[in-house]
Motif scaffolding. Structure first.
Motif, mmCIF file in Angstrom:
data_model
loop_
_atom_site.group_PDB
_atom_site.id
_atom_site.type_symbol
_atom_site.label_atom_id
_atom_site.label_comp_id
_atom_site.label_asym_id
_atom_site.label_seq_id
_atom_site.Cartn_x
_atom_site.Cartn_y
_atom_site.Cartn_z
ATOM 1 N N THR A 139 37.791 27.890 43.968
ATOM 2 C CA THR A 139 37.237 27.139 45.090
ATOM 3 C C THR A 139 38.179 25.987 45.432
ATOM 4 O O THR A 139 38.741 25.343 44.532
ATOM 5 C CB THR A 139 35.833 26.608 44.732
ATOM 6 O OG1 THR A 139 35.322 25.859 45.828
ATOM 7 C CG2 THR A 139 35.872 25.711 43.511
ATOM 8 N N PRO A 140 38.415 25.711 46.712
ATOM 9 C CA PRO A 140 39.386 24.680 47.094
ATOM 10 C C PRO A 140 39.082 23.304 46.504
ATOM 11 O O PRO A 140 39.980 22.604 46.041
ATOM 12 C CB PRO A 140 39.298 24.669 48.624
ATOM 13 C CG PRO A 140 38.822 26.034 48.978
ATOM 14 C CD PRO A 140 37.875 26.426 47.881
ATOM 15 N N PRO A 143 36.255 18.798 41.076
ATOM 16 C CA PRO A 143 35.463 19.764 40.325
ATOM 17 C C PRO A 143 34.538 20.587 41.221
ATOM 18 O O PRO A 143 34.200 20.174 42.331
ATOM 19 C CB PRO A 143 34.681 18.888 39.350
ATOM 20 C CG PRO A 143 34.656 17.533 39.958
ATOM 21 C CD PRO A 143 35.924 17.397 40.716
ATOM 22 N N PRO A 144 34.115 21.772 40.741
ATOM 23 C CA PRO A 144 33.322 22.685 41.561
ATOM 24 C C PRO A 144 31.862 22.268 41.623
ATOM 25 O O PRO A 144 31.439 21.297 40.971
ATOM 26 C CB PRO A 144 33.478 24.013 40.820
ATOM 27 C CG PRO A 144 33.592 23.605 39.386
ATOM 28 C CD PRO A 144 34.399 22.331 39.400
ATOM 29 N N PHE A 145 31.072 23.037 42.362
ATOM 30 C CA PHE A 145 29.649 22.731 42.492
ATOM 31 C C PHE A 145 28.865 23.092 41.238
ATOM 32 O O PHE A 145 27.735 22.664 41.070
ATOM 33 C CB PHE A 145 29.055 23.464 43.700
ATOM 34 C CG PHE A 145 28.950 24.956 43.541
ATOM 35 C CD1 PHE A 145 27.771 25.537 43.104
ATOM 36 C CD2 PHE A 145 30.032 25.776 43.824
ATOM 37 C CE1 PHE A 145 27.670 26.913 42.951
ATOM 38 C CE2 PHE A 145 29.945 27.153 43.687
ATOM 39 C CZ PHE A 145 28.757 27.728 43.246
ATOM 40 N N TRP A 146 29.462 23.863 40.343
ATOM 41 C CA TRP A 146 28.782 24.287 39.117
ATOM 42 C C TRP A 146 29.317 23.514 37.911
ATOM 43 O O TRP A 146 30.479 23.135 37.861
ATOM 44 C CB TRP A 146 28.955 25.795 38.888
ATOM 45 C CG TRP A 146 30.361 26.294 39.065
ATOM 46 C CD1 TRP A 146 30.934 26.764 40.207
ATOM 47 C CD2 TRP A 146 31.396 26.324 38.068
ATOM 48 N NE1 TRP A 146 32.252 27.098 39.996
ATOM 49 C CE2 TRP A 146 32.560 26.850 38.691
ATOM 50 C CE3 TRP A 146 31.451 25.978 36.720
ATOM 51 C CZ2 TRP A 146 33.767 27.027 38.006
ATOM 52 C CZ3 TRP A 146 32.654 26.148 36.032
ATOM 53 C CH2 TRP A 146 33.788 26.671 36.679
ATOM 54 N N SER A 147 28.443 23.280 36.937
ATOM 55 C CA SER A 147 28.860 22.562 35.722
ATOM 56 C C SER A 147 29.182 23.503 34.574
ATOM 57 O O SER A 147 29.815 23.088 33.596
ATOM 58 C CB SER A 147 27.775 21.573 35.286
ATOM 59 O OG SER A 147 26.574 22.252 34.966
ATOM 60 N N SER A 148 28.740 24.751 34.664
ATOM 61 C CA SER A 148 29.120 25.760 33.672
ATOM 62 C C SER A 148 28.840 27.145 34.218
ATOM 63 O O SER A 148 27.983 27.325 35.092
ATOM 64 C CB SER A 148 28.374 25.562 32.344
ATOM 65 O OG SER A 148 26.996 25.857 32.478
ATOM 66 N N LEU A 149 29.586 28.107 33.704
ATOM 67 C CA LEU A 149 29.370 29.514 33.992
ATOM 68 C C LEU A 149 29.094 30.211 32.669
ATOM 69 O O LEU A 149 29.909 30.131 31.743
ATOM 70 C CB LEU A 149 30.609 30.150 34.642
ATOM 71 C CG LEU A 149 31.196 29.506 35.896
ATOM 72 C CD1 LEU A 149 32.506 30.192 36.280
ATOM 73 C CD2 LEU A 149 30.204 29.586 37.047
#
Length: 283
Positions: A139-140, A143-149
């Motif tokens: 993602t451009p 940090p991304p919109f998620w905190s963990s995958l």
């Protein structure tokens, strides 16, 4: 573990709704409540975030997430046949489950969560799992919109995600994942835990975003790794010449040896390469 809620057993749900798993949708339903609960626990704590789940199917992991205290679950499901089964779960957990019908490859999960803290937890369909992961880690904005995958893949794909230089599985996916995240394999899941059983072992991988990845042009890094690993048996001076006729000089400027091969270069080395090759050409 025999029950996590008072809903019918998953085999009964599948039978009642005629939910035969379809290969065309990459479906293998995980019915073992011990394992779905273990995945939910691995992603904990869940109470202060929105959990996005991809491909819930009959809802085995969905139920485990809700039973584990997820404040809100957004489940994205492409298979319309599964919607009635998921509606029954939504009725059991009022206000905590939102089902979105559609293709996860075409839906922006960030907009669904409306700025809330997000964790993505999923038994990903085999046929789209790798592409979804790449979308989330490239993602451009960072940090991304998620905190963990916390995601399930075929074991072979999981090994590629966490691979280090010198590993047989090390490649473009390992570089991208290692650049922006810290990734680890949590545990394996036997084929016998699924209906129908796949031909391969699966593994649950957890990725946490790095707060400050090494500064680098994403586009340049993607192009450099694609060229280098696309011809991994060649030396860098040959595989990267397709990007720039001055490849050997740029490799040396990045502090690397032109005769090295892609599997020998660590993430910092690829970042240095990408920055040198960018130079206005790969941006």
């Amino acid at each position: 573990m025999s029950r996590i809620d008072d809903l019918p057993p998953l085999r009964e749900v599948i039978r009642a709704h005629g939910l035969d798993a379809r290969k065309s949708l990459g479906q293998n339903f995980l019915l073992d409540l011990n394992l779905t609960s273990r995945i939910a626990r691995a992603a904990a704590p869940l109470d202060a975030c929105t959990v996005v789940e991809i491909g819930p199917g009959p809802g085995g992991l969905t139920r485990a997430l809700l039973a584990a205290g997820a404040g809100r679950v957004i489940a994205i499901e492409k298979d319309r046949r599964c919607l009635p089964a998921l509606a029954e779960i939504a009725d059991r957990y009022p206000g905590r489950l939102t089902v979105v019908e559609g293709d996860a490859l075409e839906i922006d999960a960030a907009t669904l969560a409306a700025g809330e803290p997000v964790k993505i937890v999923a038994n990903l369909p085999y046929n789209v799992g790798t592409q979804l992961l790449i979308n989330w880690i490239t993602t451009p904005g960072w940090p991304p919109f998620w905190s963990s995958l916390t995601l399930m893949f075929q074991r072979e794909v999981a090994e590629r995600i966490v691979a280090a230089p010198g590993d047989k599985a090390y490649g473009r996916l390992g570089v991208l994942a290692g650049w922006r995240t810290q990734a680890r394999i949590l545990f394996d899941i036997s084929p016998q835990a699924f209906t129908p059983p796949p031909k391969v072992t699966s593994a649950v991988v957890q990725l946490v975003p790095r707060v400050e990845p090494l500064p680098c042009s994403l586009k340049a890094l993607e192009r450099v790794t694609a060229a280098a690993f696309g011809q991994r048996r060649k030396m860098l001076r040959a595989s990267l010449k397709t990007l720039d006729p001055q490849a050997e000089r740029l490799i040396e400027e990045a502090g690397l040896i032109p005769t090295a091969r892609a599997e020998e270069i660590d993430i910092a080395g690829f970042v240095a390469l990408a920055e040198r090759f960018a130079g206005g050409r790969l941006m």
